[in-house]
Design an enzyme around this catalytic site. Structure first.
Site, PDB file in Angstrom:
ATOM      1  N   LYS A  99      39.799  42.879  37.998  1.00  0.00           N
ATOM      2  CA  LYS A  99      40.613  43.774  37.233  1.00  0.00           C
ATOM      3  C   LYS A  99      40.088  45.387  37.473  1.00  0.00           C
ATOM      4  O   LYS A  99      40.567  45.979  37.103  1.00  0.00           O
ATOM      5  CB  LYS A  99      40.478  43.294  35.805  1.00  0.00           C
ATOM      6  CG  LYS A  99      41.708  42.262  35.556  1.00  0.00           C
ATOM      7  CD  LYS A  99      43.170  41.973  36.465  1.00  0.00           C
ATOM      8  CE  LYS A  99      43.732  40.959  35.988  1.00  0.00           C
ATOM      9  NZ  LYS A  99      45.141  41.119  36.439  1.00  0.00           N
ATOM     10  N   ASP A 100      38.916  45.183  37.511  1.00  0.00           N
ATOM     11  CA  ASP A 100      38.115  46.349  37.914  1.00  0.00           C
ATOM     12  C   ASP A 100      39.129  47.552  38.993  1.00  0.00           C
ATOM     13  O   ASP A 100      39.454  49.053  38.719  1.00  0.00           O
ATOM     14  CB  ASP A 100      35.694  46.592  37.918  1.00  0.00           C
ATOM     15  CG  ASP A 100      35.906  46.195  36.547  1.00  0.00           C
ATOM     16  OD1 ASP A 100      36.597  46.025  35.818  1.00  0.00           O
ATOM     17  OD2 ASP A 100      34.550  45.597  37.714  1.00  0.00           O
TER      18      ASP A 100
END
Lengths: 129, 321
Positions: free
Chosen positions: B49-50
């Site tokens: 998700k970064d």
């Protein structure tokens, strides 16, 4: 032999509370028609009047989404397992909440427009000097 | 490879590692079928998700939606919140997460550690209550910026511009890409890129099938499909139950030494299914799949030990992916 069909909680009112029912059919469409003959109204919750799978229903044959197998024309065999589920894929809380507050985006858009207008007005004032 | 100006610059560029022991055995003389794991747990906060968080924040900055000191609102109990908290801290924003109060204690601790503020919705009210709470908060704070990962094109674009090219660079012979289906951003972005570059590539989705308690709350007429989702990008879509996901998660650490969360187990289950089909059909295959995150955040579920039935009970009613 028959086809085993898993019914989600929300639709068990049509199956007398049964979690799993059995049916028969060469295709998913046939199977749903067969099920509807014993569980009246079930098919109507899954298939639209236009004859397509309801957008928010996912049906899986042996764990694979039927939309990639021909949808209502997906071929079935005795011994297959069919699972019906509401469409709530991954991160269920997040997207339910996000969908519910998506009108927030309209407000946010209005604010950023307002900001852009403010910036434009300020720039114009600076340019006029 | 080794030096970056800041943590944000160290996002992506994750290793792709072969799984020689988990890849299916092929008959002598038959073409090879190999599994490859993209280790997304090697991102700055430990999850895939970064990438999306960074791209969504940058897009909002460039579009003038986010200005220094602004508040970002995100209804999430998962990895996106943790990623956004890190990006928000480094870029100078405040992050408010809305989540049900029954999420795991690691998640709450992680989010607070990264500086996020948390507004809980009562667990007793289930997801309906969570939605009501989120609605109320958004109405009270129309100036807070919601990045809305389910409909934000920058989420998918992150994978079109980074994950996809990285995979093709590291594995030019790729035949299958398998990832989880949540916001759908990973599959839409990576899938579109690979479809443009690789003839005949198969894009395969694995979605978690939770315990009944999760679906019990849902009405079929109030379902939701993320705006980002475009079914034409996918070739196949598998639904993977809790038991299979746990089994594969354990196998991955047991056989290959990769300690991952349960959504990765679900993805591996689908990857193995397509790999075994390739063996059966006598076709060569290079199947790349995503390791979304490490298993640390899920240890408190107890689902890494004991019997599979116990693990299934432990995860019943939980959003494990």
């Amino acid at each position: 032999m028959a086809i085993e069909v898993r019914i989600p909680t929300i639709l068990r009112s049509y199956t007398g509370g049964a979690k799993v029912v059995e049916g028969a059919g060469d295709t998913l469409g046939d199977l749903l028609t067969d099920l509807d003959s014993r569980h009246a109204g079930l098919k109507g919750r899954l298939v639209t009047e236009a004859g397509a799978l309801h957008r928010f229903v996912n049906v899986y044959v042996n764990d694979e989404d039927v939309r990639f197998l021909g949808a209502l024309d997906a071929k079935l065999n005795d011994g297959d397992s069919v699972t019906i589920l509401p469409a709530v894929a991954g991160g269920a809380f997040g997207f339910a909440a996000a969908a519910a507050i998506s009108q927030h985006r309209a407000a946010a858009a209005a604010i950023s427009q307002h900001r852009a207008a403010t910036v434009a007005a300020r720039d114009a004032a600076v340019a006029a000097r | 490879m080794a030096r970056y100006e800041s943590l944000l610059d160290a996002c992506g560029g994750t290793p792709l590692v072969g799984l020689p022991r988990l890849s299916p055995t092929v008959p002598e003389g038959a073409p090879p079928v190999r599994l490859w794991a993209k280790l997304e747990d090697r991102n700055p906060t430990g999850s895939i998700k970064d990438r999306a968080a960074l791209f969504m924040v940058r897009a909002a900055e460039e579009g003038g939606r986010l200005r220094p000191g602004d508040t970002i609102l995100e209804p999430t109990s998962g990895n996106t919140g943790i990623s956004l908290a890190m990006v928000a801290k480094l870029r100078g924003y405040r992050l408010v997460c809305v989540m049900p109060e029954n999420v795991s204690t690691e998640r709450v601790q992680l989010l607070r550690m990264y500086g996020a503020e948390i507004i809980f919705s009562p667990a007793a009210g289930g997801s309906n209550q969570a939605v009501a709470t989120a609605k109320q908060i958004s109405a009270e704070h129309p100036d807070w910026v919601m990045l809305y990962q389910y409909g934000n094109e920058a989420n998918a674009r992150a994978h079109y511009e980074t994950t996809g090219p990285e995979l093709l660079h590291d594995l030019p012979t790729i035949t299958h890409f398998v990832a989880g289906l949540g916001t759908t951003g990973t599959l839409m972005g990576t899938g579109r890129y690979l479809r443009e570059k690789v003839d005949g590539i198969q894009i395969v989705a694995a979605e978690p099938r939770y315990g009944e308690l999760v679906y019990g709350l849902r009405n079929i007429d109030e379902g939701y499909v993320p705006e980002l989702y475009d079914a034409t990008v996918l070739n196949r879509r598998f639904s993977v139950g809790t038991r299979d996901a746990v089994l594969r998660t354990r196998q991955l650490v047991d056989v290959e030494g990769i300690f991952a969360g349960f959504s990765t187990g679900a993805i591996l289950h689908a990857a193995l299914a397509v790999a075994h089909e390739a063996v059966r059909d006598g076709r060569a295959a290079d199947v790349a799949f995503v390791v979304c995150d490490g298993g640390w955040k899920y240890l408190s579920t107890g689902a890494y030990g004991g019997t599979l039935a116990d693990a299934e009970d432990a995860l019943e009613g939980q959003l494990w992916a």
